[in-house]
Write an enzyme that holds these catalytic residues in place. Structure first.
Site, PDB file in Angstrom:
ATOM      1  N   ASP A   1       4.271   2.866  -4.173  1.00  0.00           N
ATOM      2  CA  ASP A   1       3.278   3.321  -5.077  1.00  0.00           C
ATOM      3  C   ASP A   1       3.424   2.490  -6.107  1.00  0.00           C
ATOM      4  O   ASP A   1       4.123   2.344  -7.210  1.00  0.00           O
ATOM      5  CB  ASP A   1       3.901   4.880  -5.656  1.00  0.00           C
ATOM      6  CG  ASP A   1       3.059   5.588  -6.262  1.00  0.00           C
ATOM      7  OD1 ASP A   1       1.940   4.873  -6.923  1.00  0.00           O
ATOM      8  OD2 ASP A   1       2.851   6.871  -6.564  1.00  0.00           O
ATOM      9  N   VAL A   2       2.081   1.601  -6.585  1.00  0.00           N
ATOM     10  CA  VAL A   2       1.969   1.088  -7.679  1.00  0.00           C
ATOM     11  C   VAL A   2       2.253   1.664  -8.771  1.00  0.00           C
ATOM     12  O   VAL A   2       2.545   1.098 -10.009  1.00  0.00           O
ATOM     13  CB  VAL A   2       0.653   0.288  -7.584  1.00  0.00           C
ATOM     14  CG1 VAL A   2       0.462  -0.527  -6.426  1.00  0.00           C
ATOM     15  CG2 VAL A   2      -0.592   1.051  -7.855  1.00  0.00           C
TER      16      VAL A   2
ATOM     17  N   ASP B   1       0.848  -1.290  -0.142  1.00  0.00           N
ATOM     18  CA  ASP B   1       0.014  -0.194  -0.093  1.00  0.00           C
ATOM     19  C   ASP B   1       0.921   1.378  -0.031  1.00  0.00           C
ATOM     20  O   ASP B   1       1.833   1.262   0.445  1.00  0.00           O
ATOM     21  CB  ASP B   1      -1.027  -0.110   1.235  1.00  0.00           C
ATOM     22  CG  ASP B   1      -2.170   1.007   0.954  1.00  0.00           C
ATOM     23  OD1 ASP B   1      -3.157   0.281   0.895  1.00  0.00           O
ATOM     24  OD2 ASP B   1      -2.009   1.986   1.134  1.00  0.00           O
TER      25      ASP B   1
ATOM     26  N   TYR C   1     -11.175   7.851 -14.378  1.00  0.00           N
ATOM     27  CA  TYR C   1     -11.298   6.797 -13.458  1.00  0.00           C
ATOM     28  C   TYR C   1     -11.917   5.642 -14.584  1.00  0.00           C
ATOM     29  O   TYR C   1     -11.601   4.505 -14.803  1.00  0.00           O
ATOM     30  CB  TYR C   1     -12.226   7.093 -12.343  1.00  0.00           C
ATOM     31  CG  TYR C   1     -12.572   5.834 -11.522  1.00  0.00           C
ATOM     32  CD1 TYR C   1     -11.672   5.612 -10.444  1.00  0.00           C
ATOM     33  CD2 TYR C   1     -13.746   4.987 -11.576  1.00  0.00           C
ATOM     34  CE1 TYR C   1     -12.041   4.604  -9.423  1.00  0.00           C
ATOM     35  CE2 TYR C   1     -14.089   3.905 -10.695  1.00  0.00           C
ATOM     36  CZ  TYR C   1     -13.179   3.948  -9.657  1.00  0.00           C
ATOM     37  OH  TYR C   1     -13.267   2.804  -8.787  1.00  0.00           O
TER      38      TYR C   1
ATOM     39  N   THR D   1     -16.843   1.359   1.375  1.00  0.00           N
ATOM     40  CA  THR D   1     -15.429   1.482   1.973  1.00  0.00           C
ATOM     41  C   THR D   1     -15.111   2.907   1.983  1.00  0.00           C
ATOM     42  O   THR D   1     -15.957   3.596   1.845  1.00  0.00           O
ATOM     43  CB  THR D   1     -14.381   1.095   0.459  1.00  0.00           C
ATOM     44  OG1 THR D   1     -14.710   2.049  -0.424  1.00  0.00           O
ATOM     45  CG2 THR D   1     -14.581  -0.331  -0.209  1.00  0.00           C
TER      46      THR D   1
ATOM     47  N   LYS E   1     -10.209   2.228 -15.650  1.00  0.00           N
ATOM     48  CA  LYS E   1     -10.979   0.854 -15.491  1.00  0.00           C
ATOM     49  C   LYS E   1     -11.405   0.364 -16.765  1.00  0.00           C
ATOM     50  O   LYS E   1     -11.468  -1.143 -16.663  1.00  0.00           O
ATOM     51  CB  LYS E   1     -12.513   1.265 -14.575  1.00  0.00           C
ATOM     52  CG  LYS E   1     -11.938   1.973 -13.138  1.00  0.00           C
ATOM     53  CD  LYS E   1     -10.972   0.792 -12.364  1.00  0.00           C
ATOM     54  CE  LYS E   1     -10.818   1.193 -10.788  1.00  0.00           C
ATOM     55  NZ  LYS E   1      -9.842   0.349 -10.184  1.00  0.00           N
TER      56      LYS E   1
HETATM   57  N1  LIG Z   1     -15.614   1.185  -3.181  1.00  0.00           N
HETATM   58  C1  LIG Z   1     -16.351   1.254  -4.542  1.00  0.00           C
HETATM   59  O1  LIG Z   1     -17.406   1.510  -4.441  1.00  0.00           O
HETATM   60  C2  LIG Z   1     -15.660   0.917  -5.641  1.00  0.00           C
HETATM   61  C3  LIG Z   1     -16.381   0.456  -6.790  1.00  0.00           C
HETATM   62  C4  LIG Z   1     -15.611   0.055  -8.088  1.00  0.00           C
HETATM   63  C5  LIG Z   1     -14.212  -0.171  -7.969  1.00  0.00           C
HETATM   64  N2  LIG Z   1     -13.724   0.134  -6.661  1.00  0.00           N
HETATM   65  C6  LIG Z   1     -12.009  -0.192  -6.799  1.00  0.00           C
HETATM   66  O2  LIG Z   1     -11.749  -0.851  -5.910  1.00  0.00           O
HETATM   67  C7  LIG Z   1     -10.435  -0.821  -5.498  1.00  0.00           C
HETATM   68  C8  LIG Z   1     -10.321  -0.574  -4.116  1.00  0.00           C
HETATM   69  O3  LIG Z   1     -10.983   0.391  -3.541  1.00  0.00           O
HETATM   70  P1  LIG Z   1     -11.575   0.727  -2.091  1.00  0.00           P
HETATM   71  O4  LIG Z   1     -13.091   1.404  -2.430  1.00  0.00           O
HETATM   72  O5  LIG Z   1     -11.658  -0.207  -1.391  1.00  0.00           O
HETATM   73  O6  LIG Z   1     -10.825   2.249  -1.706  1.00  0.00           O
HETATM   74  P2  LIG Z   1     -10.079   2.488  -0.331  1.00  0.00           P
HETATM   75  O7  LIG Z   1      -9.713   3.767  -0.585  1.00  0.00           O
HETATM   76  O8  LIG Z   1     -10.558   1.699   0.893  1.00  0.00           O
HETATM   77  O9  LIG Z   1      -8.774   1.608  -0.648  1.00  0.00           O
HETATM   78  C9  LIG Z   1      -7.701   1.820  -1.683  1.00  0.00           C
HETATM   79  C10 LIG Z   1      -6.348   1.430  -0.913  1.00  0.00           C
HETATM   80  O10 LIG Z   1      -5.341   1.783  -2.236  1.00  0.00           O
HETATM   81  C11 LIG Z   1      -4.139   2.274  -1.666  1.00  0.00           C
HETATM   82  N3  LIG Z   1      -3.658   3.172  -2.556  1.00  0.00           N
HETATM   83  C12 LIG Z   1      -4.247   4.257  -3.328  1.00  0.00           C
HETATM   84  N4  LIG Z   1      -3.116   4.760  -4.165  1.00  0.00           N
HETATM   85  C13 LIG Z   1      -2.089   3.994  -4.108  1.00  0.00           C
HETATM   86  C14 LIG Z   1      -1.045   3.561  -4.859  1.00  0.00           C
HETATM   87  N5  LIG Z   1      -0.666   4.468  -5.724  1.00  0.00           N
HETATM   88  N6  LIG Z   1      -0.086   2.704  -4.696  1.00  0.00           N
HETATM   89  C15 LIG Z   1      -0.418   1.726  -3.606  1.00  0.00           C
HETATM   90  N7  LIG Z   1      -1.616   1.805  -2.874  1.00  0.00           N
HETATM   91  C16 LIG Z   1      -2.509   2.961  -3.151  1.00  0.00           C
HETATM   92  C17 LIG Z   1      -4.830   3.217  -0.604  1.00  0.00           C
HETATM   93  O11 LIG Z   1      -3.922   3.685   0.388  1.00  0.00           O
HETATM   94  C18 LIG Z   1      -5.958   2.550   0.185  1.00  0.00           C
HETATM   95  O12 LIG Z   1      -5.242   1.642   1.122  1.00  0.00           O
HETATM   96  C19 LIG Z   1     -10.025   0.526  -6.329  1.00  0.00           C
HETATM   97  O13 LIG Z   1      -9.026   0.137  -7.510  1.00  0.00           O
HETATM   98  C20 LIG Z   1     -11.407   1.128  -6.557  1.00  0.00           C
HETATM   99  O14 LIG Z   1     -11.198   1.845  -7.765  1.00  0.00           O
HETATM  100  C21 LIG Z   1     -14.263   0.567  -5.723  1.00  0.00           C
END
Ligand SMILES: NC(=O)c1ccc[n+]([C@@H]2O[C@H](COP(=O)([O-])OP(=O)(O)OC[C@H]3O[C@@H](n4cnc5c(N)ncnc54)[C@H](O)[C@@H]3O)[C@@H](O)[C@H]2O)c1
Length: 265
Positions: free
Chosen positions: A62-63, A40, A155, A190, A159
Site C-alpha cells: 500500500d503506497v 500494486d 481527489y 481505464t 491531485k
Molecule cells: N482514468 C482517468 O480518467 C484518470 C484521470 C486522471 C487521473 N487519473 C489517475 O491515474 C492514476 C491511475 O488510475 P487508473 O485510471 O489507471 O486506475 P486503475 O484503477 O485502473 O489503476 C489504479 C491501480 O492502482 C492500484 N492502487 C490503488 N490503491 C493503491 C494503493 N494504496 N497502493 C498501491 N496501489 C494501489 C490499484 O490496485 C490499481 O491497480 C490514478 O492516480 C488516477 O487518479 C486517472
C-alpha cells in the site's frame, strides 16, 4: 543522443502497475528496453500483470503506508540493481459527493493514496536518486487537480497537492540531476473510469461534447506522455505538470464544444 527513446540499462518502478495508466506505461517502458518492477495493492493482479507483460518483478503493498512504500522501493531497487525511473500511478477514485456528505475516513483514504502515497514513494526513491545523482520521476495529477470539480474535493485537493509536490521536488533535487514532472490526465478509458461510467456517475456523451478532441483518452496516450517526461528527450524539463486532456483545460466557453462548433459553423 539517440534519435529513439531507449531505456536500455534504466531501471523503473511503476506503482499502480497492475491496471490502467500504470500498466500501459509499464508496457511501453518494457517495449523501450527498460527493466521494470510493478508495485500494486492488488497482490494477485500485480503478479498476473507481471507475467502478462513480462515485467522483471512485482511487489504488493500500500503506497499510503510508509513501511510498505519503503519496502516496495527497496525490494525493487535490490531486484533491479538500482532505480532510475519512477512512475507514481497508484490512485483511487472518490465518492462524488459534496464535502458535507463525505465521511472523514473516505476523504482521508482518497487523499492518502494519491498525495501521501506519491510523497512516500518519491521520498524513498529520491534518497537513492539524490545519492546516485540521477533519476526521473513522473507523478500523476489530474484535470481535477487543475480545475475544481464539485463532489471531488478529496481527489482534487490531493491531485493539486501532487502538482505542487512535483514542482517543489523538482526545485529541491534539480542540482542532483533528478527531474520530477507530472502528467494531468483527462478522462481516460481505464477500469477506474469504466466503473464510474457503469454506475452512471459520468455521462460519456457529455464528456465527449465538453472535450475539444471529442473523445476520451486511451491509456496508451497517457503512457506516451509519461514516457516522454521520464526519458532523456525531456532532459531539460522539470517541475512541469503536463495536461494530457484532449484540450479539456483549454476550453472555457459556456455550453459544450460540439454545440458551439455547429452554431459558429
Ligand atoms: N482514468 C482517468 O480518467 C484518470 C484521470 C486522471 C487521473 N487519473 C489517475 O491515474 C492514476 C491511475 O488510475 P487508473 O485510471 O489507471 O486506475 P486503475 O484503477 O485502473 O489503476 C489504479 C491501480 O492502482 C492500484 N492502487 C490503488 N490503491 C493503491 C494503493 N494504496 N497502493 C498501491 N496501489 C494501489 C490499484 O490496485 C490499481 O491497480 C490514478 O492516480 C488516477 O487518479 C486517472
Amino acid at each position: 543522443m539517440s534519435l529513439q527513446i531507449d531505456f536500455s540499462g534504466r531501471r523503473a518502478l511503476v506503482t499502480g502497475g497492475a491496471s490502467g495508466i500504470g500498466a500501459a506505461t509499464a508496457k511501453l517502458l518494457l517495449e523501450l528496453n527498460a527493466t521494470v518492477a510493478l508495485a500494486d495493492l492488488d497482490g494477485v493482479r500485480v503478479l498476473e500483470a507481471r507475467d502478462d507483460m513480462r515485467a522483471h518483478m512485482a511487489v504488493q503493498g500500500d503506497v499510503a503506508v510508509e513501511s510498505d512504500a519503503k519496502r516496495m522501493v527497496s525490494e525493487a531497487a535490490d531486484a533491479l540493481g538500482g532505480l532510475d525511473l519512477i512512475f507514481n500511478a497508484a490512485g483511487i477514485g472518490d465518492d462524488l459527493v459534496p464535502l458535507h456528505e463525505q465521511s472523514t475516513e473516505r476523504w482521508r483514504r482518497v487523499f492518502d493514496v494519491s498525495l501521501w502515497g506519491t510523497l512516500l514513494i518519491s521520498r524513498a526513491a529520491g534518497r537513492l536518486m539524490v545519492e546516485q545523482r540521477s533519476g526521473s520521476i513522473v507523478n500523476v495529477s489530474s484535470i481535477v487537480g487543475l480545475h475544481a470539480f464539485p463532489g471531488r474535493s478529496a481527489y482534487g485537493v490531493a491531485k493539486a497537492g501532487i502538482g505542487h509536490l512535483t514542482k517543489t521536488l523538482a526545485c529541491e533535487w534539480g542540482e542532483y540531476g533528478v527531474r520530477v514532472n507530472a502528467i494531468a490526465p483527462g478522462y481516460t478509458k481505464t477500469p477506474m473510469v469504466k466503473d464510474l461510467l457503469d454506475r452512471k456517475v459520468f455521462d460519456p456523451g457529455l464528456i465527449e461534447r465538453r472535450t475539444p478532441l471529442a473523445r476520451m483518452a486511451e491509456t496508451e496516450e497517457m503512457a506516451k506522455a509519461a514516457v516522454f517526461l521520464l526519458s532523456d528527450w525531456a532532459s531539460y524539463v522539470t517541475g512541469v505538470v503536463l495536461p494530457v486532456d484532449g484540450g479539456w483545460g483549454a476550453y472555457g466557453a459556456a455550453g459544450d464544444v460540439v454545440k458551439i462548433r455547429h452554431t459558429e459553423g
